[in-house]
Design an enzyme around this catalytic site. Structure first.
Site: not given
Length: 560
Positions: A275, A41, A265
């Site tokens: 983020k 994104e 992850r």
RNA sequence: UGGUGGAUGGUGUAAUGGUAACACAGAAGAUUUUGGUUCUUUUAUUCAGGGUUCGAGUCCUUGUCCGCCAACCA
């Protein structure tokens, strides 16, 4: 060259994604085709966790003769921006990967709208007027089933008319949503009639003001994969519950069956990897920006002096699995040291100077010494280094009272000056406060590097810089951003654990050859660490970032 | 407590019913004109109990612990 091919090809075991792909290939599932995608994104900068995903997606496609699309998952116009698009593209390429197509989820808004209509006509989606609070209440809890929305049984005709009016901007934000009609009692909370379209009167970085309704992630991602005919859609573990919905949409829409696979992850010790948190560090100015060398972002690591090779090597070494992990940052440091040791030229820089006067060396005389640029690289060449009566050595390379295994300067002790002479410490001078400010030494005339006939053996070799030619440079020494290893289990807000001493700025004294360095150039400052020239540098003010220190076994011994 | 995914040295990743391997970190030593590099050596009864089997990290079973899921974020 030919030797490489002769080497026994070590059978490296496959990770579980590669096993799935090989299985699919064996079954000719997609006619031998492998197409992955990297779907960020554009609402922030890429970090080392994304690097793991990039290396996996691009790497695995490359390995099996396929390709990878870069797709921006830009379905939420309020958080996204082209600034991020540009940085993401730059970072992926810098890492060494090239996508076959650059796509945007927003490219598919028309198709996605049509898909929504299909669902509506099939009686599988409805326009809801519940508020978000009401919807939350309808959801139920993990242990109790939800309840149906009062708007759930509208006819397809009603829903279509309403949805068109949503699209036409007739309803205010927050007053209507389109929901998939699945099962309010589903054990998977995601399947309890998820919102798939919402109204947002926001300017989109690509589609501008064309739309005021935007699809949710769950109604965009799988369909985008499907439109692009992605064979293996690889994402992280937290999307596992979404897989049911991913498959549901594809099944009901009867479109190309992309499949989702999940891996764990990356987490790194002493840093954060979300983020949201990284954005906070930037916004609240705990760091100077997304590319602050202390940040785990790709741009931060790049500015810090990390190479693409070292990051790829790191991603290769950490592996891919389905269990949560916390990788020791020392592995990342190992990877960059390993690469830079091979490619970085050596330079001598004194970080904390102590003046040495060679009392038997003629005043005003300059002698040129020669030193190899890189002992690891036979073709690295040599360079000139001026030597004179007055030089700087490192302050901690002298001790008034030397402990047992101290191989450096002390009264009466001898050392070699790298690529120059052996010297002997005769005397030292203190200021009124009792600090040693100057050393008086004598050099051994026939001990010059390369033509040493003195027969003297010394244990220690020091880096040094001639006082007269010394080039002052700014050095930024970085330490870990946080003081605790595992931020996920640390008490309180993560910002309480920020290391207040993560940056130290000092002035170092460099040999003149360093003046030629270009921005981004990487060096090993001998016995100190790896450094690279920061973009903040100007012609007469060079700024170096410390990428990572050298392993310091003496430091560990001395600490005890 | 509903669903779901996990559990192998300090940290990661392998071993696909057949000697628990590799790397990082740590420790000890050798080499070294960087206390760097390089090279040796060293560090595990695979979460626990029970079962199947000639043989189990792997299969079955019970339990324990950990992650994720109730955004009009992705």
């Amino acid at each position: 060259m030919s030797e490489i091919s002769k080497e026994p090809t070590e059978e490296k075991s496959l990770n579980f994604i590669e096993q799935i792909i090989e299985e699919d290939l064996r079954n000719n599932k997609h006619g031998g085709r492998v197409l992955t995608r990297f779907p960020p994104e554009p609402n922030g900068y890429l970090h080392i966790g994304h690097a793991k995903s990039i290396c996996l997606n691009f790497g695995v496609a490359q390995k099996y003769g396929g390709g990878t699309n870069l797709r921006f998952d830009d379905t939420n116009p309020v958080t996204e921006d082209t600034e991020y698009v540009d940085s993401i593209k730059n970072d992926v390429q810098w890492l060494g990967f090239q996508w076959v197509n650059e796509f945007y989820a927003s490219d598919y808004f028309d198709s996605l709208y049509e898909y929504a209509l299909v669902l509506i006509r099939k009686g599988l989606a409805y326009v809801d007027e519940s508020t978000s609070e009401q919807m939350a209440a309808q959801k139920g809890t993990p242990t109790e089933p939800g309840t149906n929305s009062p708007y759930r049984d509208r006819t397809p005709e009603e829903n279509e008319a309403l949805f068109v009016r949503m699209k036409n901007g007739e309803f205010a934000e927050g007053t209507r949503t389109l929901r998939a009609k699945i099962d309010m009692a589903a054990p998977n909370m995601i399947m309890r009639d998820p919102v798939i379209y919402r109204i947002k009167f926001a300017h989109h970085h690509r589609t501008g003001d064309k739309w005021c309704i935007y699809p949710m992630y769950d109604f965009a991602h799988g369909q985008s994969d499907s439109i692009e005919k992605i064979t293996h859609s690889i994402c992280t573990l937290e999307f596992i519950p979404h897989r049911d919905l991913y498959d549901w949409c594809i099944e009901k829409l009867e479109i190309f069956p992309s499949k989702q696979y999940e891996f764990a992850r990356l987490n790194l010790t002493y840093t954060v990897m979300s983020k949201r948190k990284l954005l906070q560090l930037v916004n609240e100015q705990h760091v100077t920006g997304w590319d602050d060398p202390r940040m785990p972002t790709i741009s931060g690591l790049r500015r810090r002096g990390y190479t693409p090779e070292s990051i790829r090597e790191f991603c290769d070494r950490i592996g891919v699995a389905r269990r949560d992990n916390l990788i020791d940052v020392s592995l990342l440091e190992f990877c960059i040291r390993e690469h830079l040791n091979k490619v970085a030229e050596r330079r001598m820089v004194v970080l904390d100077p102590l003046k040495v006067i060679l009392t038997n060396f003629p005043e005003g005389q300059v002698e040129i010494c020669h030193s190899e640029n890189n002992p690891e690289d036979p073709n690295g060449g040599i360079r000139d280094i001026p030597f004179g009566r007055e030089i700087y050595v490192e302050r901690d390379d002298f001790m008034e009272v030397a402990p047992k295994k101290y191989f450096r300067l002390a009264p009466g002790q001898m050392v070699r000056l790298k690529s120059a002479y052996i010297i002997k410490c005769d005397d030292f001078v203190k200021d009124e406060a009792g600090n040693v400010i100057e050393l008086h030494c004598t050099y051994i005339e026939n001990s010059k590097s390369g033509s040493d006939t003195s027969g003297i053996n010394v244990k220690g070799t020091l880096h040094w810089v001639s006082v007269k030619e010394a080039l002052p440079i700014e050095i930024r020494e970085y330490d870990r951003l946080f003081t605790v290893e595992d931020l996920s289990t640390a008490e309180g807000d993560f910002k309480e654990h920020i290391n207040p001493n993560s940056l130290q700025v000092i002035t170092g004294y460099a040999e003149p050859a360093l003046k030629e360095a270009a921005v981004g150039a990487k060096f090993q400052f001998m016995r100190k660490g790896y450094f690279c020239l920061d973009p903040d540098s100007t012609a007469d003010h060079l700024v170096f970032n410390r990428t990572v220190g050298l392993k310091d076994t003496w430091g560990k011994v001395a600490a005890k």
